[in-house]
Design a protein around this motif. Structure first.
Motif, mmCIF file in Angstrom:
data_model
loop_
_atom_site.group_PDB
_atom_site.id
_atom_site.type_symbol
_atom_site.label_atom_id
_atom_site.label_comp_id
_atom_site.label_asym_id
_atom_site.label_seq_id
_atom_site.Cartn_x
_atom_site.Cartn_y
_atom_site.Cartn_z
ATOM 1 N N ASP A 89 1.171 -4.290 -10.162
ATOM 2 C CA ASP A 89 1.169 -4.821 -8.796
ATOM 3 C C ASP A 89 0.310 -6.092 -8.806
ATOM 4 O O ASP A 89 -0.911 -6.036 -8.655
ATOM 5 N N SER A 330 -1.814 3.666 3.223
ATOM 6 C CA SER A 330 -0.942 2.925 2.315
ATOM 7 C C SER A 330 -0.342 3.859 1.273
ATOM 8 O O SER A 330 -0.761 5.006 1.127
ATOM 9 N N ASP A 335 -4.533 0.180 -2.666
ATOM 10 C CA ASP A 335 -4.011 -0.971 -1.930
ATOM 11 C C ASP A 335 -5.084 -1.779 -1.219
ATOM 12 O O ASP A 335 -4.872 -2.956 -0.908
ATOM 13 N N LYS A 338 -5.877 -5.168 -2.608
ATOM 14 C CA LYS A 338 -4.946 -6.280 -2.455
ATOM 15 C C LYS A 338 -5.381 -7.271 -1.385
ATOM 16 O O LYS A 338 -4.757 -8.312 -1.212
#
Length: 857
Positions: A89, A330, A335, A338
């Motif tokens: 990711d 999430s 997450d 991010k």
């Protein structure tokens, strides 16, 4: 939920065959560069959502229609890279060179891994836990079983970090798997670690110490290339993420040591790569604990950066009894990372080859870009939250699967075709012998060693021989002053600051009384010249909340900064004064960590208002006040907390003195409220120069910062030492003694002058803890006619120092047959009124009561 596959099918899913990849510079047959790039871009962006990450198959891939619509050889190749047991990711990163760097490495042919070493490490990690389970059934140890791939992951990271120049690694983690990491990464002998289960020598830790899965460890890890890396596993409380900023602060201090260049610090990548922070998190805590978010925000700030932290989520897909859907909003616990330019690599914990490759990639990324990186290693938890829990009560279906699921080393052995039976038998016997050896120990093993730079410093109980002189000659004060008011040629300063520097020049040459702001600068300048570094951070600290400091000058035309404290001498120590983010727990924890590895430095954290420290209570409770008692780890951090009742309302009046007084015991800290600028100067110099290293909690003034009553003549800076108790030299033969601390003491003296009272002496208690009993007794003895002692405080009766000070004053007074009473505001749920006029009424009443003769409380 996904269906349960057979072991054969499961193995195939976890260890997919290597995807077909084009030769260097080529493309898949029949696919144009442009089309191939569009296909790969889609998988780079969304492939991680379809990756096979859960060993138990319960966390199903999230199908993406955009990817399902892509077919052909390029799509097959991309799917093999981005939808296997690794979910990368990284396409949220705004820097194209970072995205390109990651994609190139993921899409390159997979490098070879040492499968024999991986198998051995997996066996060791699992059997270490199994031997403990057999011997100490039902005892908490917070097993790593289900995520034992953490051990080869750490091997891979450390091996790669060593290639990039790492000499040390500071590691932080909560309790899950901690004992395993102590043995296999910090390289402590198993019997030393296992001794915690035998609980040997309990009398040595009466009222002290900590449980075995909270304590830290130091050791030496040897990489595959034979390079030694010092390991520092930081002690941690059960507040799972509280250790994060502490560990990173320790790294910053260690990097600073390597980067010292006279009064300056080199923070080049070469220096930063010498100390690598690795922080391990649980999935529930990573998503849920705010202090982690505060720490992450520090990553790229000048005052706090350490060239990147490698974060590992030891992901069980459960938090105690709570499912992921109940833990975070999430899809992934990771997450939250991010929000910043941080790549995240999700990896199936039962593909050890992939785990090792991602570990290498993460370490290389950190070394290349000086950035944080997250590795989310997803496995399961073989037992309950601890080994005394029965998880089948709350997750019966999950634990039915786990019960029938082989340990990873057996799965990996079968997949690789390596015979593991002889190796396993030998390792099991080794650990059983180590456990037997642990039973013979009679003393608690020392799992950690203080670094050599702590050798000149003392902790434990206070001893009078620790005291040092802190006064300076007028000539030295003048020399420091000249350096503090000197501005570079061509530097454009604000007209108000020019006037301030002119006034400070007069202060330092004895032509004007010295206020708190300049007393502090004189203290800093003097200890810098004596070789003690100074690091001051906090909320609006460069200027000061109350416009009192102005340590950093600003060019009015360019906004360039100039720190005069860094330009006193070429032989001085380094000085850092930084504004912090609007964070308390993260920033305070960081500075505590820094002080842990820089005992010779004067390290200070300042709150905008004292009550802001409320947001950092976990750091205060678990580390600052209790760190030495629990873990035998001293620290010399200074906390500056503006405090005083001036009608500013409940939030900006009290720094919650009572909380610190309640925490004070066994000489664990110093609590001071200096009454004058000179006292503040001597106190700061004492903290830097005295070999006794203890946290110093300072309740600093607000309205008194420039008040004539609290300012000091230059002669007071030449006196030898800080006075824990400031006696009254204005009144002789007093019949009453008022004892106070802080601003109210000055108000009492002003009220005495107004009343023309000549029978009342007023003492300032500038050091509340350790309480200066000898000095109090001596000061009282100077007034043989005294009949009453009164403790006076601004705070309500259930707050302030009264609960601590009053009973101790009573014991001192009892020996002289004297009565003691207290004057304070009525007990209150809130620290102060929100009405300025109500405050004035209360303050007048308080002062009147203090001068009213009475024998009742």
């Amino acid at each position: 939920m996904a269906h349960r596959t057979t072991l054969e099918e499961e193995s195939t899913a976890k260890f997919p065959k290597a995807a077909k990849k084009p030769t260097a510079g080529g493309v898949a047959k029949g696919v144009s560069n442009e089309k191939r790039e569009r296909v790969f871009d889609a998988f780079r962006r969304w492939g991680y959502l379809e990756a096979t990450l859960d060993p138990l198959g319960l966390f199903e891939p999230l199908k993406q229609p955009e990817l399902d619509a892509l077919t052909g050889e390029a799509a097959e190749e991309a799917r093999g890279i981005y939808c296997g047991t690794v979910g990368a990711d990284f396409m949220h990163l705004p820097e194209p060179e970072r995205r390109r760097w990651i994609a190139e490495r993921l899409e390159a042919p997979a490098g070879e891994v040492d499968r024999h070493k991986i198998l051995e490490r997996l066996i060791r990690a699992d059997l270490f836990e199994q031997v403990l389970q057999a011997r100490y059934l039902g005892t908490k140890r917070f097993s790593l079983e289900g995520v034992t791939a953490l051990i080869p992951l750490l091997d891979s990271i450390l091996d790669t970090a060593g290639e990039h120049g790492a000499l040390e690694s500071v590691m932080a983690m909560s309790h899950r798997g901690r004992l395993n990491v102590m043995v296999h990464t910090a390289c402590k002998t198993p019997h030393e670690v296992v001794a915690g289960f035998e609980d040997v020598d309990p009398r040595s830790v009466l009222g002290a110490g900590d449980v075995k899965y909270h304590v830290g460890a130091t050791g030496t890890y040897v990489t595959s290339a034979g390079k030694e890396i010092g390991i520092h596993l930081v002690s941690n409380p059960s507040h799972l993420e509280a250790v994060d900023p502490v560990a990173v602060g320790r790294v910053r201090a260690k990097q600073t040591r390597y980067g010292l260049r006279g009064p300056y610090v080199d923070r080049s990548p070469e220096t930063l790569n010498k100390v690598v922070p690795i922080v391990m998190h649980g999935d529930a805590a990573f998503a849920g604990q705010g202090i982690w978010a505060e720490t992450l925000n520090l990553a790229d700030l000048k005052a706090y950066t350490v060239g990147g932290t490698i974060h590992i989520i030891v992901n069980n897909l459960i938090g105690f009894t709570t499912k992921p859907a109940e833990e975070h909003s999430s899809r992934f616990a990771s997450d939250i990372a991010k929000r910043q330019s941080v790549p995240i690599f999700h990896v199936n914990a039962e593909d050890p080859d992939a785990v090792v490759r991602i570990g290498k990639l993460a370490a290389e990324y950190r070394a290349t870009f000086g950035s944080d990186v997250v590795v989310d290693i997803i496995g399961y938890r073989r037992h309950g939250h601890s080994e005394v829990d029965d998880p089948t009560i709350t997750q019966p279906l999950l634990y039915e699967r786990i019960k029938n699921h082989d340990p990873l080393w057996k799965i990996y052995s079968g997949h690789t075709g390596m015979d593991s039976s002889l190796m396993a038998d030998g390792i099991r016997k080794e650990y059983e012998e180590e456990q037997t050896k642990a039973r013979t120990l009679r003393k608690i093993p020392r799992l950690r060693k203080l670094p050599d730079y702590w050798a000149p410093y003392q902790h434990g109980r206070y001893q009078p021989e620790y005291e040092v002189d802190t006064g300076l000659t007028p000539e030295k004060l003048a020399e420091i002053t000249d350096g503090l008011v000197r501005v570079p040629e061509g530097f454009h300063i604000h007209a108000k600051i020019a006037k301030l520097l002119e006034q400070r020049g007069e202060m330092g040459h004895g032509k004007r009384a010295v206020d708190y702001g300049f007393a502090e600068m004189l203290a800093f300048g003097s200890v810098l010249l004596e070789g003690h570094p100074v690091r001051l951070t906090g909320q609006d600290t460069q200027r000061g909340t109350f416009n009192q400091r102005h340590a950093v000058l600003i060019d009015t035309q360019t906004e360039h900064n100039y720190l005069t404290l860094s330009h006193l001498s070429k032989q001085q120590a380094f000085c850092q004064v930084h504004n912090s983010s609007l964070s308390e727990a993260g920033c305070l924890g960081f500075e505590y960590g820094f002080s842990r590895d820089y005992p010779e430095a004067l390290v200070l954290w300042e709150a905008q208002f004292g009550d802001f420290a409320n947001g950092a209570q976990v750091i205060i409770d678990q580390f600052i006040s209790a760190g030495e008692d629990k873990w035998n780890l001293p620290a010399g951090l200074v906390m500056l907390l503006p405090h005083g009742y001036e009608g500013q309302g409940p939030e900006h009046s009290s720094a919650r003195l009572e909380r610190f007084m309640q925490l004070a015991a066994e000489d664990n800290m110093q609590i001071c409220q200096p009454s004058t600028a000179a006292q503040y100067f001597h106190m700061l110099r004492r903290q830097a120069r005295r070999p006794w290293r203890k946290p110093l909690i300072v309740f600093t003034p607000k309205s008194m910062l420039r008040h004539p009553d609290a300012s000091s003549n230059l002669e007071e800076f030449t006196t030898p030492r800080f006075l824990p108790l400031v006696p009254d030299r204005e009144v002789q033969g007093a019949r009453r003694i008022l004892i106070a601390s802080g601003k109210v003491g000055h108000e009492l003296r002003a009220e005495r002058r107004r009343r023309k009272d000549t029978n009342t002496a007023i003492f300032f208690l500038d050091q509340l803890y350790p309480l200066p009993r000898t000095e109090i007794s001596a000061a009282i003895a100077e007034h043989p006619n005294v009949r009453e002692i009164v403790w006076v405080q601004e705070e309500p009766g259930n707050m302030g120092a009264v609960g601590y000070v009053l009973p101790r004053l009573e014991r001192i007074a009892k020996a002289r047959g004297l009565s003691v009473r207290s004057v304070k505001r009525s007990a209150s749920a809130s620290p102060a009124t929100g009405s300025a006029k109500a405050h004035e009424l209360e303050q007048k009443t308080l002062l009147a009561l203090a001068f009213t003769t009475s024998t009742s409380d």
